[in-house]
Design a protein around this motif. Structure first.
Motif, PDB file in Angstrom:
ATOM      1  N   MET A  97       0.835  -1.206   0.000  1.00  0.00           N
ATOM      2  CA  MET A  97       0.000   0.000   0.000  1.00  0.00           C
ATOM      3  C   MET A  97       0.874   1.263   0.000  1.00  0.00           C
ATOM      4  SD  MET A  97      -3.376   0.168   2.349  1.00  0.00           S
ATOM      5  CE  MET A  97      -3.048   1.652   3.272  1.00  0.00           C
ATOM      6  N   THR A  98       0.452   2.265  -0.720  1.00  0.00           N
ATOM      7  CA  THR A  98       1.199   3.529  -0.742  1.00  0.00           C
ATOM      8  C   THR A  98       1.100   4.201   0.629  1.00  0.00           C
ATOM      9  OG1 THR A  98       0.476   3.783  -3.025  1.00  0.00           O
ATOM     10  CG2 THR A  98       1.435   5.725  -1.981  1.00  0.00           C
ATOM     11  N   PRO A  99       2.210   4.754   1.154  1.00  0.00           N
ATOM     12  CA  PRO A  99       2.099   5.504   2.416  1.00  0.00           C
ATOM     13  C   PRO A  99       1.059   6.630   2.290  1.00  0.00           C
ATOM     14  CG  PRO A  99       4.388   5.173   1.800  1.00  0.00           C
ATOM     15  CD  PRO A  99       3.570   4.716   0.634  1.00  0.00           C
ATOM     16  N   THR A 100       0.530   7.075   3.446  1.00  0.00           N
ATOM     17  CA  THR A 100      -0.529   8.098   3.429  1.00  0.00           C
ATOM     18  C   THR A 100      -0.005   9.450   2.954  1.00  0.00           C
ATOM     19  OG1 THR A 100      -1.445   6.959   5.327  1.00  0.00           O
ATOM     20  CG2 THR A 100      -2.323   9.152   4.893  1.00  0.00           C
ATOM     21  N   HIS A 101       1.212   9.798   3.391  1.00  0.00           N
ATOM     22  CA  HIS A 101       1.796  11.107   3.068  1.00  0.00           C
ATOM     23  C   HIS A 101       3.173  10.903   2.421  1.00  0.00           C
ATOM     24  CE1 HIS A 101      -1.257  12.801   5.728  1.00  0.00           C
ATOM     25  NE2 HIS A 101      -0.838  12.014   6.705  1.00  0.00           N
ATOM     26  N   LEU A 102       3.729  12.007   1.900  1.00  0.00           N
ATOM     27  CA  LEU A 102       5.145  11.995   1.528  1.00  0.00           C
ATOM     28  C   LEU A 102       5.799  13.130   2.324  1.00  0.00           C
ATOM     29  CD1 LEU A 102       7.664  11.163   0.060  1.00  0.00           C
ATOM     30  CD2 LEU A 102       6.885  12.384  -1.974  1.00  0.00           C
ATOM     31  N   LEU A 103       6.240  12.775   3.524  1.00  0.00           N
ATOM     32  CA  LEU A 103       6.877  13.752   4.411  1.00  0.00           C
ATOM     33  C   LEU A 103       8.386  13.628   4.339  1.00  0.00           C
ATOM     34  CD1 LEU A 103       4.473  13.275   7.452  1.00  0.00           C
ATOM     35  CD2 LEU A 103       4.457  15.142   5.790  1.00  0.00           C
ATOM     36  N   ASP A 104       8.870  12.400   4.190  1.00  0.00           N
ATOM     37  CA  ASP A 104      10.303  12.086   4.137  1.00  0.00           C
ATOM     38  C   ASP A 104      10.501  10.907   3.209  1.00  0.00           C
ATOM     39  OD1 ASP A 104      11.574  13.681   6.305  1.00  0.00           O
ATOM     40  OD2 ASP A 104      10.044  12.667   7.488  1.00  0.00           O
ATOM     41  N   THR A 105      11.658  10.839   2.574  1.00  0.00           N
ATOM     42  CA  THR A 105      11.923   9.647   1.757  1.00  0.00           C
ATOM     43  C   THR A 105      12.076   8.411   2.648  1.00  0.00           C
ATOM     44  OG1 THR A 105      14.251  10.276   1.731  1.00  0.00           O
ATOM     45  CG2 THR A 105      12.968  10.813  -0.227  1.00  0.00           C
ATOM     46  N   GLN A 106      12.459   8.588   3.920  1.00  0.00           N
ATOM     47  CA  GLN A 106      12.609   7.436   4.836  1.00  0.00           C
ATOM     48  C   GLN A 106      11.336   6.604   4.909  1.00  0.00           C
ATOM     49  OE1 GLN A 106      13.875  10.494   5.739  1.00  0.00           O
ATOM     50  NE2 GLN A 106      14.935  10.350   7.699  1.00  0.00           N
ATOM     51  N   ASP A 107      10.166   7.295   4.815  1.00  0.00           N
ATOM     52  CA  ASP A 107       8.897   6.590   4.994  1.00  0.00           C
ATOM     53  C   ASP A 107       8.508   5.764   3.773  1.00  0.00           C
ATOM     54  OD1 ASP A 107       8.877   8.116   7.276  1.00  0.00           O
ATOM     55  OD2 ASP A 107       7.585   9.658   6.413  1.00  0.00           O
ATOM     56  N   TRP A 108       9.242   5.932   2.668  1.00  0.00           N
ATOM     57  CA  TRP A 108       8.904   5.224   1.432  1.00  0.00           C
ATOM     58  C   TRP A 108       9.938   4.120   1.215  1.00  0.00           C
ATOM     59  CZ3 TRP A 108       5.617   7.150  -2.997  1.00  0.00           C
ATOM     60  CH2 TRP A 108       4.571   7.947  -2.516  1.00  0.00           C
ATOM     61  N   SER A 109       9.461   2.889   1.069  1.00  0.00           N
ATOM     62  CA  SER A 109      10.358   1.748   0.877  1.00  0.00           C
ATOM     63  C   SER A 109      10.925   1.765  -0.544  1.00  0.00           C
ATOM     64  CB  SER A 109       9.589   0.449   1.104  1.00  0.00           C
ATOM     65  OG  SER A 109       8.612   0.322   0.084  1.00  0.00           O
ATOM     66  N   VAL A 110      11.906   0.901  -0.793  1.00  0.00           N
ATOM     67  CA  VAL A 110      12.450   0.773  -2.155  1.00  0.00           C
ATOM     68  C   VAL A 110      11.319   0.356  -3.109  1.00  0.00           C
ATOM     69  CG1 VAL A 110      14.063  -0.520  -3.617  1.00  0.00           C
ATOM     70  CG2 VAL A 110      14.806   0.302  -1.373  1.00  0.00           C
ATOM     71  N   ALA A 111      10.427  -0.534  -2.639  1.00  0.00           N
ATOM     72  CA  ALA A 111       9.301  -0.960  -3.495  1.00  0.00           C
ATOM     73  C   ALA A 111       8.377   0.224  -3.810  1.00  0.00           C
ATOM     74  CB  ALA A 111       8.511  -2.071  -2.796  1.00  0.00           C
ATOM     75  N   ASP A 112       8.143   1.108  -2.813  1.00  0.00           N
ATOM     76  CA  ASP A 112       7.318   2.309  -3.056  1.00  0.00           C
ATOM     77  C   ASP A 112       7.983   3.205  -4.103  1.00  0.00           C
ATOM     78  OD1 ASP A 112       5.444   1.627  -1.045  1.00  0.00           O
ATOM     79  OD2 ASP A 112       6.647   2.617   0.513  1.00  0.00           O
ATOM     80  N   VAL A 113       9.308   3.380  -3.957  1.00  0.00           N
ATOM     81  CA  VAL A 113      10.036   4.264  -4.876  1.00  0.00           C
ATOM     82  C   VAL A 113      10.031   3.665  -6.283  1.00  0.00           C
ATOM     83  CG1 VAL A 113      12.299   5.283  -5.390  1.00  0.00           C
ATOM     84  CG2 VAL A 113      11.452   5.255  -3.023  1.00  0.00           C
ATOM     85  N   THR A 114      10.201   2.356  -6.372  1.00  0.00           N
ATOM     86  CA  THR A 114      10.175   1.694  -7.685  1.00  0.00           C
ATOM     87  C   THR A 114       8.800   1.876  -8.329  1.00  0.00           C
ATOM     88  OG1 THR A 114      11.757   0.095  -6.850  1.00  0.00           O
ATOM     89  CG2 THR A 114      10.586  -0.520  -8.853  1.00  0.00           C
ATOM     90  N   ALA A 115       7.743   1.701  -7.534  1.00  0.00           N
ATOM     91  CA  ALA A 115       6.374   1.890  -8.062  1.00  0.00           C
ATOM     92  C   ALA A 115       6.189   3.338  -8.519  1.00  0.00           C
ATOM     93  CB  ALA A 115       5.348   1.532  -6.990  1.00  0.00           C
ATOM     94  N   LEU A 116       6.743   4.266  -7.745  1.00  0.00           N
ATOM     95  CA  LEU A 116       6.638   5.686  -8.105  1.00  0.00           C
ATOM     96  C   LEU A 116       7.346   5.958  -9.435  1.00  0.00           C
ATOM     97  CD1 LEU A 116       5.848   8.628  -6.916  1.00  0.00           C
ATOM     98  CD2 LEU A 116       8.290   8.815  -6.606  1.00  0.00           C
ATOM     99  N   PHE A 117       8.564   5.421  -9.596  1.00  0.00           N
ATOM    100  CA  PHE A 117       9.318   5.652 -10.839  1.00  0.00           C
ATOM    101  C   PHE A 117       8.590   5.015 -12.033  1.00  0.00           C
ATOM    102  CE2 PHE A 117      13.819   6.324  -8.792  1.00  0.00           C
ATOM    103  CZ  PHE A 117      13.338   7.469  -8.187  1.00  0.00           C
ATOM    104  N   ASN A 118       7.981   3.853 -11.824  1.00  0.00           N
ATOM    105  CA  ASN A 118       7.227   3.224 -12.920  1.00  0.00           C
ATOM    106  C   ASN A 118       6.022   4.080 -13.292  1.00  0.00           C
ATOM    107  OD1 ASN A 118       9.025   1.096 -12.972  1.00  0.00           O
ATOM    108  ND2 ASN A 118       7.781  -0.225 -11.665  1.00  0.00           N
TER     109      ASN A 118
END
Ligand code: CP
Length: 308
Positions: free
Chosen positions: A1-22
């Motif tokens: 599941m996507t995190p609720t907010h984007l406050l820090d990159t720490q809160d986003w996993s590598v899988a979240d970042v990969t999904a974001l780049f895709n």
């Protein structure tokens, strides 16, 4: 599941970042069409709350929202009722009464986006808080590297050198956090007075020697001197700074032959970076701005709709 907010990159996993780049890849295709608009966020409202100046971040978030058919309400501190004594909380309440679904927040004080996230049910995106974090800048920087480095085969084994006013830079902090999470090595370089020792961590090294920082680097990122946050006496002189810490063609000669020249902007030409280098073939400074729209479209989409 996507995190609720984007406050820090720490809160986003590598899988979240990969999904974001895709997702950003899909958004980049939208931005290449003749009609650069899709209905993905129709019915949603994005509020941009900028308590500090911005050109790139505010405009690209507004572009990113409108390109997905979201409505935009904009707040700029200079022309607001803050000058009449309205508090931060009451300002948010006022804007919140207009029922935005997501706020993009920039503030000079670290932690303000986190505080706003406690006061509203809307999603919050940190567009830069004090010297602490600028997560979407780091995301668009890493995305730009991935898209532009010749034969990109992952972040592992890559070296990013960040040179300049590290002390006051939220861009340096967010990039160091994100690139190391993705597997890269980061070297932070600047005068000793602008290089906080606590930033040294596994895979993050500090140096006051720009040639050492650039040695073998796959990307060299210059940072502006943040006069608006700087106390007097941190620099011997601007002329000496330019000679010792300016990113130039001579500095880039130490880097990887395909190294990219990066800068989050705004640029002070021939201070932290040579003007000719900023305009050179290896420079991706304009690509960073263009990718900022696709990456921010993806951020808005993932937070409001979910993963694609
Ligand atoms: N890089 C960046 O945050 O630029 P702006 O201050 O123009 O938004």
């Amino acid at each position: 599941m996507t995190p609720t907010h984007l406050l820090d990159t720490q809160d986003w996993s590598v899988a979240d970042v990969t999904a974001l780049f895709n997702t950003a890849d899909v958004m980049a295709q939208v931005m290449e069409r003749t009609i650069k608009k899709v209905p993905a966020l129709q019915g949603f409202t994005v509020g941009t709350l900028f308590f500090e100046p911005s050109t790139r971040t505010r405009l690209s978030f507004e572009r990113a929202a409108r390109a997905q058919s979201a409505d935009v309400v904009s707040f700029a501190a200079g022309s607001s009722s803050l000058s009449k004594g309205e508090s931060l909380k009451d300002t948010l309440r006022t804007v919140d009464a207009m029922q935005a679904d997501l706020y993009v927040v920039r503030h000079a004080v670290s932690g303000v986006p986190h505080q706003l996230a406690r006061w509203t049910d809307a999603r919050i995106v940190n567009a830069g808080d004090g010297r602490r974090a600028h997560p979407t800048q780091a995301l668009l920087d890493a995305y730009t590297f991935q898209k532009n480095f010749s034969g990109f085969d992952g972040f592992a084994g890559k070296k990013l050198a960040i040179v300049g006013d590290v002390l006051h830079s939220r861009v340096a902090r967010s990039n160091a956090e994100l690139w190391t999470k993705l597997g890269a090595q980061v070297t932070l370089c600047g005068p000793r007075t602008l290089l906080p020792p606590e930033l040294e961590q596994p895979n993050v090294t500090l140096t006051t020697n720009i040639r050492e920082a650039a040695e073998g680097a796959h990307a060299v990122m210059a940072l502006r001197l943040q006069g608006e946050r700087m106390q007097a006496g941190l620099l011997p002189s601007l002329a000496e700074y330019r000679v010792r810490f300016g990113v130039t063609e001579q500095v880039m000669a130490h880097a990887h032959p395909d190294a990219l020249v990066m800068h989050p902007g705004p640029i002070n030409r021939d201070v932290e970076i040579s003007g000719a280098l900023a305009d050179s073939e290896g420079s991706v400074i304009e690509a960073q701005v263009a990718n900022g729209v696709s990456v921010r479209m993806a951020v808005l989409y993932m937070l409001l709709v979910g993963r694609k």
